[in-house]
Write an enzyme that holds these catalytic residues in place. Structure first.
Site, PDB file in Angstrom:
ATOM      1  N   GLY A 102       0.909  -1.154  -0.141  1.00 33.33           N
ATOM      2  CA  GLY A 102      -0.070   0.029   0.113  1.00 33.33           C
ATOM      3  C   GLY A 102       0.853   1.176  -0.038  1.00 33.33           C
ATOM      4  N   ASN A 103       0.173   2.373   0.199  1.00 32.40           N
ATOM      5  CA  ASN A 103       1.006   3.821   0.378  1.00 32.40           C
ATOM      6  C   ASN A 103       0.440   4.684   1.314  1.00 32.40           C
ATOM      7  OD1 ASN A 103      -1.146   5.493  -0.976  1.00 32.40           O
ATOM      8  ND2 ASN A 103      -0.855   3.978  -2.458  1.00 32.40           N
TER       9      ASN A 103
END
Ligand code: CTP
Length: 400
Positions: free
Chosen positions: A208-209
């Site tokens: 993810g980020n």
């Protein structure tokens, strides 16, 4: 030059005391403010306070100073009407055109921009009656500020707090500066993507980020306040849904693409504020990946995700559709932004510099908006809402 004339309507909620701070900010910044409380508002803050702080007479009903026809004059001469706090009752009366006191009469006679800052308990705010009244007021051109989330009266917390008076003041200043009663996005459909995609490796892990989604939500809220029908495609944000906005939750880049393509088929503008993973794991393990004693872990093989921004820019769903991308850059911000704008083929690219403590999760942002027409619009450091407003300022004149 005459001071801008502001009517500060105050309705009967505990947050009325915060309107004193708003009043001070308005008067100290050179506005001539006439306070029009409802009778209920005076249970919370008395007429003497409003009169002393504004330097103007205060009345709640139409029967005082009848010879001056206040129920017509106050609204007619105003440059801005702001109702803070706006209770569910006041919103309902305004939406239905009732006029049983000085404030509601003023709302009917005003031909200037009108801003409502609602404050009430979450249940009252979420009630379909209130939501429909808010939608009606927005459709007619009023700006209805989203209530904040937090502590309410008593032990309750939730959505319904009056936003910080400083924030309301900023909105008032922007609306007054724009001076329009017909919002520029009225009747438009805009699509905003927000948040960050998650690409699963197994049932418990993902790549993810750090995108919080706050900038995308600010874009959705401000577009709704400017009259647009808004579809917000939210990737893993965990933020409360903005009122009056159609929220489509998604997880992965592939799901985000599907949702964007579907929503943008009839959209006038699409703003891709989401941080989309460029790659996803080539395989998904149906069971949790286990470590094995004495063995090195398997490398994670990645494959490319579709580039949604490039795809919708190249293959426009509607002629004249305006497409905006975001670019988070760490080095050579402007040069890289220009290249990205060309590569993606969008109309505008909001370029911001990111780093450990910059942008992600913060309430503020700073950017440069590059246009395919060669334009360059710097947006100084400030609230994400202000950046959002500038983006719409740039989008609106480009709409066919
Ligand atoms: N974007 C997209 N689909 C992707 C990746 C990004 O639609 N698969 C969109 C984002 O929503 C954003 C813009 O493209 O509006 C810029 O994304 P960014 O990741 O910064 O650009 P990249 O093309 O990935 O370039 P690079 O990673 O080389 O900086």
């Amino acid at each position: 030059m005459d001071k801008p004339k502001v009517v500060l309507g105050v309705s009967g909620g505990i947050a009325a005391y915060k309107a004193c701070e708003l009043l001070r900010r308005l008067t100290e910044s050179g506005h001539d403010v006439r306070v029009v409380p409802t009778a209920s508002a005076l249970h919370f803050v008395g007429a003497a306070t409003w009169s002393a702080l504004s330097g103007n007479p205060v009345s709640t009903e139409v029967w005082d100073d009848v010879h001056e026809v206040p129920h017509v004059r106050i609204g007619q001469h105003a440059d801005l009407v702001i109702v803070a706090p706006a209770t569910a009752d006041t919103l309902a009366k305004a939406a239905h055109g009732l006029a049983d006191d000085l404030l509601t009469n003023t709302l009917l006679t005003a031909r200037c921009p009108v801003v409502f800052a609602p404050a009430m308990h979450t249940e009252m705010w979420e009630h379909p009656a209130t939501q429909e009244n808010v939608a009606t007021l927005r459709r007619r051109g009023a700006v209805v500020i989203e209530p904040a989330v937090g502590r309410l009266t008593g032990v309750d917390t939730g959505k319904g707090r009056l936003p910080d008076p400083a924030e309301i003041f900023e909105v008032c200043r922007r609306v007054l500066a724009r001076g329009v009663t017909e919002p520029d996005l009225k009747g438009r459909h805009v699509v905003v993507s927000a948040g960050g995609t998650r690409e699963p490796l197994d049932p418990v892990r993902f790549l993810g980020n750090r995108s919080s989604g706050k900038q995308g939500y600010a874009l959705a809220r401000t577009a709704a306040a400017r009259g647009a029908r808004v579809t917000l495609i939210a990737a893993n944000t965990g933020l409360p849904d903005p009122a009056g906005v159609d929220v489509v939750p998604v997880g992965t880049a592939v799901q985000l693409r599907e949702a964007v393509l579907k929503a943008s088929s009839d959209a006038d503008a699409v703003v891709m504020a989401a941080a989309v993973a460029d790659f996803r794991p080539a395989t998904y393990a149906a069971g949790k990946i286990k470590k094995k004693d004495g063995e090195d872990p398997e490398p994670i093989v990645l494959v490319r995700n579709p580039d949604i921004l490039a795809e919708i820019s190249t293959d426009r769903a509607r002629p004249g559709q305006v497409i905006v991308g975001f670019a988070a850059e760490t080095d050579d911000v402007l040069a890289n932004g220009r290249k990205k704008l060309e590569r993606k083929g969008c109309d505008l690219l909001v370029v911001n510099e990111v780093g450990e403590r910059k942008t992600f999760g913060s309430e503020e942002n700073e950017a440069v908006v590059l246009g395919a027409d060669g334009s360059e619009t710097p947006i100084p450091h400030g609230p994400k809402e202000a950046l959002a407003e500038t983006v719409w300022d740039l989008v609106a004149p480009r709409l066919g």
